[in-house]
Design an enzyme around this catalytic site. Structure first.
Site, PDB file in Angstrom:
ATOM      1  N   GLY A   8      36.405  57.325  31.507  1.00  0.00           N
ATOM      2  CA  GLY A   8      36.000  56.593  30.290  1.00  0.00           C
ATOM      3  C   GLY A   8      36.103  57.464  29.053  1.00  0.00           C
ATOM      4  N   LEU A  10      38.005  57.685  26.478  1.00  0.00           N
ATOM      5  CA  LEU A  10      38.352  57.219  25.129  1.00  0.00           C
ATOM      6  C   LEU A  10      37.193  56.490  24.453  1.00  0.00           C
ATOM      7  CD1 LEU A  10      42.022  55.957  25.687  1.00  0.00           C
ATOM      8  CD2 LEU A  10      41.225  58.186  24.891  1.00  0.00           C
ATOM      9  N   GLY A  11      36.039  56.442  25.098  1.00  0.00           N
ATOM     10  CA  GLY A  11      34.894  55.732  24.533  1.00  0.00           C
ATOM     11  C   GLY A  11      34.151  56.553  23.494  1.00  0.00           C
ATOM     12  N   GLN A  12      32.991  56.020  23.083  1.00  0.00           N
ATOM     13  CA  GLN A  12      32.221  56.650  21.998  1.00  0.00           C
ATOM     14  C   GLN A  12      31.806  58.081  22.374  1.00  0.00           C
ATOM     15  OE1 GLN A  12      28.293  55.149  21.199  1.00  0.00           O
ATOM     16  NE2 GLN A  12      28.293  55.882  19.088  1.00  0.00           N
ATOM     17  N   ILE A  35      40.894  53.630  31.469  1.00  0.00           N
ATOM     18  CA  ILE A  35      41.666  52.488  31.962  1.00  0.00           C
ATOM     19  C   ILE A  35      42.763  52.093  30.972  1.00  0.00           C
ATOM     20  CG2 ILE A  35      40.195  50.670  30.972  1.00  0.00           C
ATOM     21  CD1 ILE A  35      40.478  49.187  33.694  1.00  0.00           C
ATOM     22  N   TYR A 141      22.156  45.890  32.824  1.00  0.00           N
ATOM     23  CA  TYR A 141      22.442  47.286  32.473  1.00  0.00           C
ATOM     24  C   TYR A 141      21.329  48.208  32.981  1.00  0.00           C
ATOM     25  CZ  TYR A 141      23.596  51.204  29.267  1.00  0.00           C
ATOM     26  OH  TYR A 141      23.931  52.410  28.706  1.00  0.00           O
ATOM     27  N   LYS A 145      21.396  51.194  35.683  1.00  0.00           N
ATOM     28  CA  LYS A 145      21.035  52.576  35.336  1.00  0.00           C
ATOM     29  C   LYS A 145      19.981  53.134  36.299  1.00  0.00           C
ATOM     30  CE  LYS A 145      23.882  53.490  32.017  1.00  0.00           C
ATOM     31  NZ  LYS A 145      25.075  54.273  32.398  1.00  0.00           N
TER      32      LYS A 145
HETATM   33  P1  NAD Z   1      32.119  53.102  25.543  1.00  0.00           P
HETATM   34  O1  NAD Z   1      31.981  51.640  25.811  1.00  0.00           O
HETATM   35  O2  NAD Z   1      32.315  53.564  24.153  1.00  0.00           O
HETATM   36  O3  NAD Z   1      33.298  53.708  26.432  1.00  0.00           O
HETATM   37  C1  NAD Z   1      33.502  53.355  27.763  1.00  0.00           C
HETATM   38  C2  NAD Z   1      34.942  53.681  28.130  1.00  0.00           C
HETATM   39  O4  NAD Z   1      35.139  53.282  29.492  1.00  0.00           O
HETATM   40  C3  NAD Z   1      35.967  52.937  27.283  1.00  0.00           C
HETATM   41  O5  NAD Z   1      36.898  53.842  26.724  1.00  0.00           O
HETATM   42  C4  NAD Z   1      36.651  51.982  28.278  1.00  0.00           C
HETATM   43  O6  NAD Z   1      38.052  51.807  28.035  1.00  0.00           O
HETATM   44  C5  NAD Z   1      36.434  52.708  29.593  1.00  0.00           C
HETATM   45  N1  NAD Z   1      36.471  51.806  30.753  1.00  0.00           N
HETATM   46  C6  NAD Z   1      36.067  50.530  30.840  1.00  0.00           C
HETATM   47  N2  NAD Z   1      36.313  50.036  32.076  1.00  0.00           N
HETATM   48  C7  NAD Z   1      36.884  51.052  32.775  1.00  0.00           C
HETATM   49  C8  NAD Z   1      37.366  51.185  34.108  1.00  0.00           C
HETATM   50  N3  NAD Z   1      37.319  50.160  34.974  1.00  0.00           N
HETATM   51  N4  NAD Z   1      37.903  52.363  34.480  1.00  0.00           N
HETATM   52  C9  NAD Z   1      37.964  53.411  33.618  1.00  0.00           C
HETATM   53  N5  NAD Z   1      37.534  53.337  32.349  1.00  0.00           N
HETATM   54  C10 NAD Z   1      36.997  52.177  31.937  1.00  0.00           C
HETATM   55  O7  NAD Z   1      30.829  53.798  26.207  1.00  0.00           O
HETATM   56  P2  NAD Z   1      30.089  55.129  25.754  1.00  0.00           P
HETATM   57  O8  NAD Z   1      29.167  54.787  24.648  1.00  0.00           O
HETATM   58  O9  NAD Z   1      31.039  56.249  25.587  1.00  0.00           O
HETATM   59  O10 NAD Z   1      29.150  55.352  27.045  1.00  0.00           O
HETATM   60  C11 NAD Z   1      29.503  56.206  28.108  1.00  0.00           C
HETATM   61  C12 NAD Z   1      28.331  56.262  29.077  1.00  0.00           C
HETATM   62  O11 NAD Z   1      27.145  56.665  28.381  1.00  0.00           O
HETATM   63  C13 NAD Z   1      27.978  54.937  29.752  1.00  0.00           C
HETATM   64  O12 NAD Z   1      27.520  55.188  31.058  1.00  0.00           O
HETATM   65  C14 NAD Z   1      26.828  54.424  28.920  1.00  0.00           C
HETATM   66  O13 NAD Z   1      26.003  53.538  29.655  1.00  0.00           O
HETATM   67  C15 NAD Z   1      26.108  55.715  28.592  1.00  0.00           C
HETATM   68  N6  NAD Z   1      25.242  55.610  27.404  1.00  0.00           N
HETATM   69  C16 NAD Z   1      25.775  55.422  26.164  1.00  0.00           C
HETATM   70  C17 NAD Z   1      24.931  55.305  25.061  1.00  0.00           C
HETATM   71  C18 NAD Z   1      25.477  55.106  23.672  1.00  0.00           C
HETATM   72  O14 NAD Z   1      24.692  54.872  22.730  1.00  0.00           O
HETATM   73  N7  NAD Z   1      26.784  55.199  23.454  1.00  0.00           N
HETATM   74  C19 NAD Z   1      23.546  55.382  25.244  1.00  0.00           C
HETATM   75  C20 NAD Z   1      23.030  55.550  26.529  1.00  0.00           C
HETATM   76  C21 NAD Z   1      23.897  55.682  27.600  1.00  0.00           C
END
Ligand code: NAD
Length: 319
Positions: A8, A10-12, A35, A141, A145
């Site tokens: 994951g 490329l996410g935040q 993905i 969610y 978790k």
């Molecule tokens: P995000 O939604 O920004 O990024 C998730 C990434 O996962 C995306 O780039 C997406 O393309 C990828 N993805 C989706 N389905 C996929 C698959 N089947 N296989 C591979 N990749 C896939 O999420 P984030 O904010 O970067 O969060 C990452 C983790 O941190 C998560 O477990 C989230 O629950 C946790 N988290 C985030 C926050 C927050 O505020 N951002 C807070 C608490 C916990």
């Protein structure tokens, strides 16, 4: 941590975590996967592979190919998106996690995955929520978790996989837009303050939630993973937070830089209900005591940095 696999990526969180890991451990030693693919720095500045985390064989092959010794598993569906599609959330959040844990077990990897303040529920004490407390969340969610925290502890006790986790609050950043969480308003508000001087919040006045600026979150991940395992009494997962505020307080902080900024409300009942089931503020003492967690950014320091960085970013985009 010599060779790190990030899912994951490329996410935040991933987009900033990979950049920092490549700086500290070497670009070729951090294998970013997602993905999807895009034109970002993450894809171009080191090894990148397309990986759907629900495909256990593909994940195993990538771990083998790069001989990874650490897995940072970030791919997941976030709170609001998960509530809109609970079955997809279960399959991705739990299926992806168990696959990643199995790969960690087979290749003897250290393992990190984030939990969330979403792992608490309406029966949890709301203020200064303790590290060890009631966890009966009412969202898909949250169910994912809590199950994930238990599963990671199980892999530690049963298979001695070195699993570690953080219960993140809402994370605020200017690099990559958030992916469908309940706290996303606290990111959008900065973009709208700069672009339009006003923001309509989907979270109601008086709703307190924990938050943290992304540089503190990235440091926390790396510090936890580098921590001496003999000091860790907890593993999955540690409460971490930097601040707790409600929408009027972030607006007041923005007005110190943009005095005419206006905030009004159009509350989204789904995300408000999720927020109401979460704590007002959590207690990060265990993280501080066991591995020295300390956040650098409070609300005003974060606001100053966010507004400065976003002004740069948005003006670059326009030109
Ligand atoms: P995000 O939604 O920004 O990024 C998730 C990434 O996962 C995306 O780039 C997406 O393309 C990828 N993805 C989706 N389905 C996929 C698959 N089947 N296989 C591979 N990749 C896939 O999420 P984030 O904010 O970067 O969060 C990452 C983790 O941190 C998560 O477990 C989230 O629950 C946790 N988290 C985030 C926050 C927050 O505020 N951002 C807070 C608490 C916990």
């Amino acid at each position: 941590m010599k060779k790190i696999l990030v899912t994951g990526a490329l996410g935040q969180i991933g987009s900033e975590l990979v950049t920092e890991l490549r700086k500290r451990y070497g670009a070729n030693n951090v294998v970013a996967t997602d993905i999807r693919k895009n034109e970002s720095q993450i894809v171009q500045s080191g090894p990148f592979e397309i990986l759907d985390v629900t495909n256990a064989t593909a994940m195993n092959n990538i771990a083998k190919k790069y001989e990874v010794d650490t897995i940072m598993h970030l791919a997941a569906l976030l709170s609001a998106t998960a509530e809109a599609n609970p079955l997809l959330a279960w399959n991705l959040n739990m299926g992806g996690l168990v696959n990643a844990l199995e790969v960690a077990r087979e290749h003897n990897c250290k393992f990190f995955t984030p939990s969330s303040i979403g792992a608490f529920g309406p029966d949890t004490p709301k203020d200064n929520t303790p590290q060890d407390t009631i966890q009966r969340p009412t969202t898909m969610y949250g169910v994912n978790k809590v199950s994930g925290e238990l599963l990671c502890d199980y892999y530690f006790h049963k298979f001695r996989v070195d699993t570690r986790g953080l219960r993140f609050p809402g994370l605020i950043s200017y690099v990559t837009p958030p992916g469908g969480g309940t706290t996303d308003y606290a990111v959008e508000i900065y973009y709208e303050a700069i672009k339009n001087g006003k923001y309509t919040s989907y979270i109601g006045a008086g709703t307190y939630m924990d938050m943290m600026y992304m540089p503190d979150a990235i440091n926390a991940i790396i510090e936890l993973m580098e921590a001496d395992p003999s000091k860790l009494k907890h593993r999955n997962s540690f409460n971490v937070t930097a601040m707790s505020f409600e929408p009027e307080q972030i607006a007041a902080s923005i007005r110190k830089h943009i005095p005419d900024f206006k905030l009004d409300y159009d509350v989204d009942p789904v995300r408000q209900a999720i927020a109401n089931s979460w704590p007002n503020s959590i207690d990060p003492t265990a993280a501080a005591e066991e591995w020295g967690f300390k956040a650098e950014y409070d609300l005003d320091k974060m606001t100053e940095d966010m507004l400065m960085k976003l002004k740069d970013k948005l003006s670059v985009k326009v030109s």
